[in-house]
Write a protein that holds these residues in place. Sequence first.
Motif, PDB file in Angstrom:
ATOM      1  N   GLN A 131       0.835  -1.210   0.000  1.00  0.00           N
ATOM      2  CA  GLN A 131       0.000   0.000   0.000  1.00  0.00           C
ATOM      3  C   GLN A 131       0.869   1.259   0.000  1.00  0.00           C
ATOM      4  OE1 GLN A 131      -2.291  -1.193   3.499  1.00  0.00           O
ATOM      5  NE2 GLN A 131      -4.171  -1.170   2.278  1.00  0.00           N
ATOM      6  N   VAL A 132       1.988   1.206   0.738  1.00  0.00           N
ATOM      7  CA  VAL A 132       2.907   2.349   0.749  1.00  0.00           C
ATOM      8  C   VAL A 132       3.485   2.558  -0.654  1.00  0.00           C
ATOM      9  CG1 VAL A 132       5.144   3.166   1.601  1.00  0.00           C
ATOM     10  CG2 VAL A 132       3.472   2.196   3.198  1.00  0.00           C
ATOM     11  N   ALA A 133       3.869   1.456  -1.301  1.00  0.00           N
ATOM     12  CA  ALA A 133       4.407   1.560  -2.666  1.00  0.00           C
ATOM     13  C   ALA A 133       3.345   2.097  -3.624  1.00  0.00           C
ATOM     14  CB  ALA A 133       4.899   0.185  -3.129  1.00  0.00           C
ATOM     15  N   TYR A 134       2.120   1.665  -3.432  1.00  0.00           N
ATOM     16  CA  TYR A 134       0.996   2.130  -4.265  1.00  0.00           C
ATOM     17  C   TYR A 134       0.830   3.642  -4.108  1.00  0.00           C
ATOM     18  CZ  TYR A 134      -3.775   1.991  -6.224  1.00  0.00           C
ATOM     19  OH  TYR A 134      -4.900   2.189  -6.994  1.00  0.00           O
ATOM     20  N   LEU A 135       0.857   4.110  -2.861  1.00  0.00           N
ATOM     21  CA  LEU A 135       0.696   5.543  -2.606  1.00  0.00           C
ATOM     22  C   LEU A 135       1.881   6.337  -3.148  1.00  0.00           C
ATOM     23  CD1 LEU A 135      -0.894   5.392   0.931  1.00  0.00           C
ATOM     24  CD2 LEU A 135      -1.959   6.305  -1.145  1.00  0.00           C
ATOM     25  N   ASN A 136       3.055   5.742  -3.139  1.00  0.00           N
ATOM     26  CA  ASN A 136       4.210   6.418  -3.750  1.00  0.00           C
ATOM     27  C   ASN A 136       3.973   6.644  -5.247  1.00  0.00           C
ATOM     28  OD1 ASN A 136       6.050   7.007  -1.693  1.00  0.00           O
ATOM     29  ND2 ASN A 136       6.843   4.921  -1.672  1.00  0.00           N
ATOM     30  N   GLU A 137       3.364   5.660  -5.906  1.00  0.00           N
ATOM     31  CA  GLU A 137       3.072   5.809  -7.337  1.00  0.00           C
ATOM     32  C   GLU A 137       1.978   6.856  -7.572  1.00  0.00           C
ATOM     33  OE1 GLU A 137       4.790   4.556  -9.760  1.00  0.00           O
ATOM     34  OE2 GLU A 137       6.070   3.348  -8.473  1.00  0.00           O
ATOM     35  N   VAL A 138       0.978   6.861  -6.702  1.00  0.00           N
ATOM     36  CA  VAL A 138      -0.078   7.883  -6.819  1.00  0.00           C
ATOM     37  C   VAL A 138       0.535   9.265  -6.602  1.00  0.00           C
ATOM     38  CG1 VAL A 138      -2.216   8.777  -5.811  1.00  0.00           C
ATOM     39  CG2 VAL A 138      -1.918   6.307  -6.099  1.00  0.00           C
ATOM     40  N   GLY A 139       1.373   9.376  -5.574  1.00  0.00           N
ATOM     41  CA  GLY A 139       2.030  10.651  -5.297  1.00  0.00           C
ATOM     42  C   GLY A 139       2.920  11.097  -6.443  1.00  0.00           C
ATOM     43  N   GLU A 140       3.613  10.143  -7.056  1.00  0.00           N
ATOM     44  CA  GLU A 140       4.489  10.477  -8.185  1.00  0.00           C
ATOM     45  C   GLU A 140       3.684  11.003  -9.371  1.00  0.00           C
ATOM     46  OE1 GLU A 140       7.739  10.521  -8.097  1.00  0.00           O
ATOM     47  OE2 GLU A 140       8.201  10.831 -10.205  1.00  0.00           O
ATOM     48  N   THR A 141       2.459  10.546  -9.512  1.00  0.00           N
ATOM     49  CA  THR A 141       1.597  11.064 -10.581  1.00  0.00           C
ATOM     50  C   THR A 141       1.140  12.482 -10.253  1.00  0.00           C
ATOM     51  OG1 THR A 141       0.860   8.810 -11.022  1.00  0.00           O
ATOM     52  CG2 THR A 141      -0.472  10.582 -11.949  1.00  0.00           C
ATOM     53  N   ALA A 143       7.512  12.971  -6.034  1.00  0.00           N
ATOM     54  CA  ALA A 143       7.014  12.563  -4.715  1.00  0.00           C
ATOM     55  C   ALA A 143       7.514  11.186  -4.295  1.00  0.00           C
ATOM     56  CB  ALA A 143       5.494  12.597  -4.719  1.00  0.00           C
ATOM     57  N   LYS A 144       7.780  10.340  -5.262  1.00  0.00           N
ATOM     58  CA  LYS A 144       8.269   8.998  -4.930  1.00  0.00           C
ATOM     59  C   LYS A 144       9.634   9.069  -4.253  1.00  0.00           C
ATOM     60  CE  LYS A 144       8.735   4.512  -7.224  1.00  0.00           C
ATOM     61  NZ  LYS A 144       8.643   3.854  -8.546  1.00  0.00           N
ATOM     62  N   ALA A 145      10.454  10.009  -4.700  1.00  0.00           N
ATOM     63  CA  ALA A 145      11.784  10.159  -4.105  1.00  0.00           C
ATOM     64  C   ALA A 145      11.683  10.603  -2.647  1.00  0.00           C
ATOM     65  CB  ALA A 145      12.605  11.165  -4.907  1.00  0.00           C
ATOM     66  N   ALA A 146      10.575  11.273  -2.319  1.00  0.00           N
ATOM     67  CA  ALA A 146      10.371  11.714  -0.938  1.00  0.00           C
ATOM     68  C   ALA A 146       9.683  10.639  -0.104  1.00  0.00           C
ATOM     69  CB  ALA A 146       9.534  12.995  -0.924  1.00  0.00           C
ATOM     70  N   ASP A 147       9.332   9.517  -0.706  1.00  0.00           N
ATOM     71  CA  ASP A 147       8.651   8.419  -0.017  1.00  0.00           C
ATOM     72  C   ASP A 147       7.384   8.925   0.677  1.00  0.00           C
ATOM     73  OD1 ASP A 147       8.129   5.860   0.880  1.00  0.00           O
ATOM     74  OD2 ASP A 147       9.533   5.956   2.571  1.00  0.00           O
ATOM     75  N   VAL A 148       6.534   9.605  -0.089  1.00  0.00           N
ATOM     76  CA  VAL A 148       5.321  10.160   0.509  1.00  0.00           C
ATOM     77  C   VAL A 148       4.368   9.070   0.997  1.00  0.00           C
ATOM     78  CG1 VAL A 148       5.419  12.349  -0.751  1.00  0.00           C
ATOM     79  CG2 VAL A 148       4.217  10.399  -1.759  1.00  0.00           C
ATOM     80  N   GLY A 149       4.487   7.861   0.445  1.00  0.00           N
ATOM     81  CA  GLY A 149       3.632   6.764   0.916  1.00  0.00           C
ATOM     82  C   GLY A 149       3.872   6.460   2.390  1.00  0.00           C
ATOM     83  N   LYS A 182      -4.160  13.818  -1.863  1.00  0.00           N
ATOM     84  CA  LYS A 182      -3.489  14.943  -2.507  1.00  0.00           C
ATOM     85  C   LYS A 182      -2.853  15.874  -1.475  1.00  0.00           C
ATOM     86  CE  LYS A 182      -4.263  18.566  -5.944  1.00  0.00           C
ATOM     87  NZ  LYS A 182      -5.260  19.247  -6.786  1.00  0.00           N
ATOM     88  N   GLU A 183      -3.588  16.156  -0.399  1.00  0.00           N
ATOM     89  CA  GLU A 183      -3.042  17.021   0.652  1.00  0.00           C
ATOM     90  C   GLU A 183      -1.788  16.407   1.267  1.00  0.00           C
ATOM     91  OE1 GLU A 183      -7.043  19.184   2.479  1.00  0.00           O
ATOM     92  OE2 GLU A 183      -6.134  17.495   3.527  1.00  0.00           O
ATOM     93  N   LEU A 184      -1.877  15.128   1.585  1.00  0.00           N
ATOM     94  CA  LEU A 184      -0.737  14.467   2.233  1.00  0.00           C
ATOM     95  C   LEU A 184       0.446  14.344   1.286  1.00  0.00           C
ATOM     96  CD1 LEU A 184      -2.598  11.719   4.295  1.00  0.00           C
ATOM     97  CD2 LEU A 184      -1.433  13.758   5.181  1.00  0.00           C
ATOM     98  N   THR A 185       0.169  14.179   0.000  1.00  0.00           N
ATOM     99  CA  THR A 185       1.268  14.135  -0.976  1.00  0.00           C
ATOM    100  C   THR A 185       2.028  15.457  -0.967  1.00  0.00           C
ATOM    101  OG1 THR A 185       0.133  12.554  -2.404  1.00  0.00           O
ATOM    102  CG2 THR A 185       1.835  13.906  -3.422  1.00  0.00           C
ATOM    103  N   MET A 186       1.297  16.558  -1.027  1.00  0.00           N
ATOM    104  CA  MET A 186       1.952  17.868  -1.072  1.00  0.00           C
ATOM    105  C   MET A 186       2.644  18.181   0.250  1.00  0.00           C
ATOM    106  SD  MET A 186      -0.412  20.274  -3.469  1.00  0.00           S
ATOM    107  CE  MET A 186      -1.884  20.237  -2.496  1.00  0.00           C
ATOM    108  N   LEU A 187       1.965  17.904   1.357  1.00  0.00           N
ATOM    109  CA  LEU A 187       2.554  18.182   2.657  1.00  0.00           C
ATOM    110  C   LEU A 187       3.810  17.331   2.879  1.00  0.00           C
ATOM    111  CD1 LEU A 187       2.245  19.741   5.325  1.00  0.00           C
ATOM    112  CD2 LEU A 187       0.870  17.833   6.177  1.00  0.00           C
TER     113      LEU A 187
END
Length: 201
Positions: free
Chosen positions: A55-65, A75-81, A158-163
């Motif tokens: 799920q963390v990896a999935y969210l990293n891909e969503v964040g990268e998009t 966002a993936k480089a920041a490990d937002v997941g 989206k909020e958590l990705t940006m934050l």
Amino acid sequence: MNRRDALARVALLMGGAVIGGDYFLTSCSSPAEEKAKKGTAKETKQEKPFLSPDQVAYLNEVGETILPTTATPGAKAADVGSFMAVMVRDCYKPEDQQIFLKGLNTLEQASMKKNGKGFLESDAAQRTALLTALDAEQKNYGKTKTLEAPNHYFRMIKELTMLGYFTSEVGSTQALRYLPIPGKYEGCVPYKKGDRAWATT
């Protein structure tokens, strides 16, 4: 950029308050910390992570998009997941935690419906089109949402990705302008169109 500044900027970009923002600033604490505060010296069992590695990896891909790699890391480089996993577990209300978890399945179902395949199997253009549609959906939902109505899962993501991104090392030092030793204070500096925001204020 400190967390308070980041929250203010994310709220400005999203056009409203950040979900869980009060908790981000005041009462974030992990269950382990709460037990330590209460002085419970009892041996504690290993806590189950709020999100699985998949799920963390999935969210990293969503964040990268949402925040893709360009001239600066995405966002993936920041490990937002991983950031989302901690923030949702420690700072969201239980009802928002459930919305967030169900939202992962809803996003996957939306991808299947729109693209005929899962989000991870979709190409970059399909991912972007899907998230653009979900963003429009959450904006429309927000226009008529009452205070008591549940939050929209994609707004949370989206909020958590940006934050998470703009408070990470890569976000604050590479996407934003960063001077570790800024020197004297200058209250008024020229602005050129396209200049990146400063990481420190």
